[in-house]
Enzyme design. Sequence first.
Site, PDB file in Angstrom:
ATOM      1  N   GLY B 130       0.825  -1.203   0.000  1.00  0.00           N
ATOM      2  CA  GLY B 130       0.000   0.000   0.000  1.00  0.00           C
ATOM      3  C   GLY B 130       0.859   1.253   0.000  1.00  0.00           C
ATOM      4  O   GLY B 130       2.045   1.217   0.336  1.00  0.00           O
ATOM      5  N   CYS B 131       0.245   2.370  -0.364  1.00  0.00           N
ATOM      6  CA  CYS B 131       1.001   3.620  -0.505  1.00  0.00           C
ATOM      7  C   CYS B 131       1.465   4.152   0.847  1.00  0.00           C
ATOM      8  O   CYS B 131       2.664   4.431   1.031  1.00  0.00           O
ATOM      9  CB  CYS B 131       0.181   4.650  -1.256  1.00  0.00           C
ATOM     10  SG  CYS B 131      -1.476   4.950  -0.621  1.00  0.00           S
ATOM     11  N   PHE B 132       0.547   4.311   1.803  1.00  0.00           N
ATOM     12  CA  PHE B 132       0.970   4.739   3.145  1.00  0.00           C
ATOM     13  C   PHE B 132       1.922   3.714   3.745  1.00  0.00           C
ATOM     14  O   PHE B 132       2.900   4.064   4.406  1.00  0.00           O
ATOM     15  CB  PHE B 132      -0.246   4.886   4.070  1.00  0.00           C
ATOM     16  CG  PHE B 132      -0.913   6.231   4.041  1.00  0.00           C
ATOM     17  CD1 PHE B 132      -0.173   7.402   4.177  1.00  0.00           C
ATOM     18  CD2 PHE B 132      -2.292   6.338   3.909  1.00  0.00           C
ATOM     19  CE1 PHE B 132      -0.796   8.646   4.182  1.00  0.00           C
ATOM     20  CE2 PHE B 132      -2.925   7.579   3.910  1.00  0.00           C
ATOM     21  CZ  PHE B 132      -2.174   8.737   4.040  1.00  0.00           C
ATOM     22  N   ALA B 133       1.612   2.423   3.513  1.00  0.00           N
ATOM     23  CA  ALA B 133       2.470   1.371   4.075  1.00  0.00           C
ATOM     24  C   ALA B 133       3.898   1.507   3.564  1.00  0.00           C
ATOM     25  O   ALA B 133       4.863   1.343   4.326  1.00  0.00           O
ATOM     26  CB  ALA B 133       1.900   0.002   3.737  1.00  0.00           C
ATOM     27  N   ALA B 135       5.449   4.278   2.493  1.00  0.00           N
ATOM     28  CA  ALA B 135       6.091   5.469   3.068  1.00  0.00           C
ATOM     29  C   ALA B 135       6.480   5.254   4.524  1.00  0.00           C
ATOM     30  O   ALA B 135       7.560   5.667   4.967  1.00  0.00           O
ATOM     31  CB  ALA B 135       5.155   6.674   2.940  1.00  0.00           C
TER      32      ALA B 135
END
Lengths: 321, 321, 321, 321
Positions: B130-133, B135
């Site tokens: 995932g994107c937040f994951a 970062a």
Amino acid sequence: MIQAGIIGGAGYTAGELIRILWRHPGLNLNFIYSTSQTGMPVTKIHQDLLGETNLQFSGEINSDIDVVFLCLGHGNSIKFLEENYFSETTKIVDLSTDYRMSDEGHMFVYGLPESKKEQIKKANFIANPGCFATAITLAILPLASEKLLKDDVHINAVTGATGAGTSLSETTHFTWRDNNFSAYKAFEHQHLAEINQSMKNLQPEFSSALNFIPNRGNFSRGIHCTAYTNFSGSLEEAQELYKNYYNDAAFTFVVEEEVHLKQVVNTNKCLIRLQKFGDKLLITSVLDNLLKGASGQAVHNMNLMFGFEEDMGLRLKANYF
Amino acid sequence: MIQAGIIGGAGYTAGELIRILWRHPGLNLNFIYSTSQTGMPVTKIHQDLLGETNLQFSGEINSDIDVVFLCLGHGNSIKFLEENYFSETTKIVDLSTDYRMSDEGHMFVYGLPESKKEQIKKANFIANPGCFATAITLAILPLASEKLLKDDVHINAVTGATGAGTSLSETTHFTWRDNNFSAYKAFEHQHLAEINQSMKNLQPEFSSALNFIPNRGNFSRGIHCTAYTNFSGSLEEAQELYKNYYNDAAFTFVVEEEVHLKQVVNTNKCLIRLQKFGDKLLITSVLDNLLKGASGQAVHNMNLMFGFEEDMGLRLKANYF
Amino acid sequence: MIQAGIIGGAGYTAGELIRILWRHPGLNLNFIYSTSQTGMPVTKIHQDLLGETNLQFSGEINSDIDVVFLCLGHGNSIKFLEENYFSETTKIVDLSTDYRMSDEGHMFVYGLPESKKEQIKKANFIANPGCFATAITLAILPLASEKLLKDDVHINAVTGATGAGTSLSETTHFTWRDNNFSAYKAFEHQHLAEINQSMKNLQPEFSSALNFIPNRGNFSRGIHCTAYTNFSGSLEEAQELYKNYYNDAAFTFVVEEEVHLKQVVNTNKCLIRLQKFGDKLLITSVLDNLLKGASGQAVHNMNLMFGFEEDMGLRLKANYF
Amino acid sequence: MIQAGIIGGAGYTAGELIRILWRHPGLNLNFIYSTSQTGMPVTKIHQDLLGETNLQFSGEINSDIDVVFLCLGHGNSIKFLEENYFSETTKIVDLSTDYRMSDEGHMFVYGLPESKKEQIKKANFIANPGCFATAITLAILPLASEKLLKDDVHINAVTGATGAGTSLSETTHFTWRDNNFSAYKAFEHQHLAEINQSMKNLQPEFSSALNFIPNRGNFSRGIHCTAYTNFSGSLEEAQELYKNYYNDAAFTFVVEEEVHLKQVVNTNKCLIRLQKFGDKLLITSVLDNLLKGASGQAVHNMNLMFGFEEDMGLRLKANYF
């Protein structure tokens, strides 16, 4: 205190009306009628009012009211007035396009205070002008008043995303609109009819084209309009003409500075700047599409109808930044 | 030239995949499957490709393909793979959440190249992070690798409107999002599970809290993440640890300059900055949620699986301004 | 591999050149000359390159170079070439206005590949067109090529904040520009001279006015241009004319879809759409002011001069969102 | 009508003061002192007032005045008051940091009406709180009032570009700030001192850390703040505590809806939302940094000092869109 009602309370123009009328010292906001939001707090939709009011959307209309504002979709005001009754003394301000074109079949006055202040004062029914129509008409009205519109007028204007209404659409999606720009409805915008009508009222023989290209800007509020046409006089003559014409206007000012949107956003003002290049007069006008282009002008019209000071409730602080 | 297919071609991540794969020198884009757009030109949706391609969305799947990317809504990849068949040699990169949690029931490798490069090279099935994951995990992974995560981690991150997908919604309407900011899903974002899993893989006894507040920013692309936790070493020790850990990373760089979104938007990079305040280590990471946080990382994983250079097709020019 | 140098490396156009040339497969970026940044890493200014390069700004010029790009302020290229020497075989691409007007005193070719491809291939010195000039010229060039420009052309275009250069100013301050819009230099923009020159080259008797109103938009990159003039043919005839004229253009495409900035930002493309309203032909063109309007076109010109494929280094991924 | 003066009239906070005081029914704006703009019309800088006023910036100070607002750079108020004389009855509201820390050497009261209303009513000298300090203090003040701050508080807040003042800088240039996001001054923001002071006034033994990460958002106005800390009570207990504490606050409201910037921009309000996750209480506060965080609060303090209604001149219409 007069009693006021709003029909159709969930859209942008209704929201702006509520924000203004809620603070208007001469008026009590009697009801806000919304079929989609009946019983809900007004702050569910107009969330900037959180903490200030516990007004609710109403499912009932009080027909014994001093003034009612119609904030319905275009085409729906006619239908609404056919199906609903108000007292004989109720004044109506319609924000849709439905009654903007003069017609023997209705008694609505076109509510542009800069050109029809005396008629508005005596009117019971007001057709509130369109946002682009206000910006463009104010840019060229003084020329028409002296029958000086002799050639085509070339108009380019840009509006913010609130101009497209609250419904969700591709071109109002943030990822599309942000940092974007596009033209739409070139030469065929629906406001051209009311602008032409205003010109012909003042200059009956006017037959030139109004070439108008509207654009979608990546901001929320405001209209910036440039219009140019041939004008044989000097810049000074043009400025004198415009300043005289708008001498007693409460919200329209002719300025010599460069104009831009931030000077007018969240106010009821229209600023106009004139420049001359060779034979051409360039007129730039700016206003807030939701205020001077919609709800602010509606309140201005109401103030005139009820004999309030013209700017009552409309001494608004600009956002500016 | 390997043959590639995309399942679900109309969303943001599919669009980014098409933009990258279309120019990828080692690959032919064999089909783009979309049930909603079958037969339409790809440029109807991904309009930046106008003039460059006459590819069309397909209603059929070629099952004899080297690699397929699943760009389906969360929960739909499992269903899709139950109902559809690919050849035994087809490699799969799934961009949904469906296979990110390790489980005996599937053979997907969590595709974060910074921590699992060798496994990815040998994998046939990749669960793209995932994107937040991405970062957040990249911000604290080196600490976990040395079992140095001993206290709660306090994380605040903001994502752009593309993070919410293409569907129209109130919080992605331009008039809501423009010049706005808000928090959502505080402490309960769905990516926390995969971040915790990555931490525990490296530091099994890790039991502190990851306190994560996600925010909606008024921009289209990008994630900016700050994370801090107690760290007993010096700033220099932290920098050495991070620089060593990311020494052979193709796209993740530890820098000493202030980081901001524009450094990474429209690239596949993640930049990480370290600062020390008292006992606290502050880590700031920035990446493009659609590239390093989704489609760029998917291509990176594919490059690893097929033995291409890691950055093939991913030497992207930043927008920067 | 040819050797390239850049003179004036800290501005927007130099930054875009570095981003493109750094990845260009036929070229080595030999030096980036900057008097203000000598010895500093290029990533100090062009921070999106962090992690990718340790190039430094140089205080020395290598005069024995295959091609040099001049990214100096307007008026400074002439001065620079008077004071500096390059080898006889060095080709020069000047991005300033200094050599755009034809003159017996210099041998620079106006580098608009759509109209002068063969001359550019043989040229040693290129005057790279202006950004507005490119957008407007491409919008009306096919008409001039058939001597069909018979009336005034009415042009309105809007540019992003990068159009104003890197220096700090009131109208590029975020609090002024954000959510704002304004016109400037109406009828008097400096690019009118080069546009008129291009028209007269193709249609020597052209004597109508180019009425051009430039605007400042609240976005960073991109030019959106509308132009209309009388055209007696049908829409189909106009489309055939334009499609034929741009048939072999590498980056300019005539499309039938609505055009907007996001289709072209961070690419070297120009999209053109035609519409007909009564006697008027409306042409809308969009491009990225820093790429097709500056550095991308400069690289395109270089590719032509050195016999590279036209789009080498210029197959850029759009940002799109 | 009391007579008011403003010292330092060209900045953001002075502009907001002028916009408010110009319409304030209890006050006459006697002079606006600016050394840089002496003799210029106020509309040269604060252009949204075009058409409404012909006030000019003055080079002279009227020392016989009822109230004076100091809008000088931090550090300059002390110097100014050393060098200039006001009558014994002149009340002073200082918007700088100079007098915010209590000290035997001065008699300024920290002007946060939510905690010091009675002292403010009797005060002659007010140190107006900082913008971040207001947002953060209001978020945790009710906890300190009950001595419930027992652990570290984790604070993340984002401010708009007006927070950086009017001077031109790289991080307020449109091309940098637009669609960007970055952290700055982590753990070391200058407002921490005044927040700590407010906490210790109410809870003298408070010794936990206020971990504060400020961020730069890509909008012009507004602060969004999240703060969390351990709290052993229930959500209902927290809400009761906060609602009681702010029961008679004129502008601070505890709401149960999700909060975002647009609810408060261009108003003097602060909205606070509470949520509970495990042991943690999350408090989100939003306000307009130039109004509730500066000039609006200054006028609120003045209203209290002179016995006006608290919201006189401050019933502001939100921009909302």
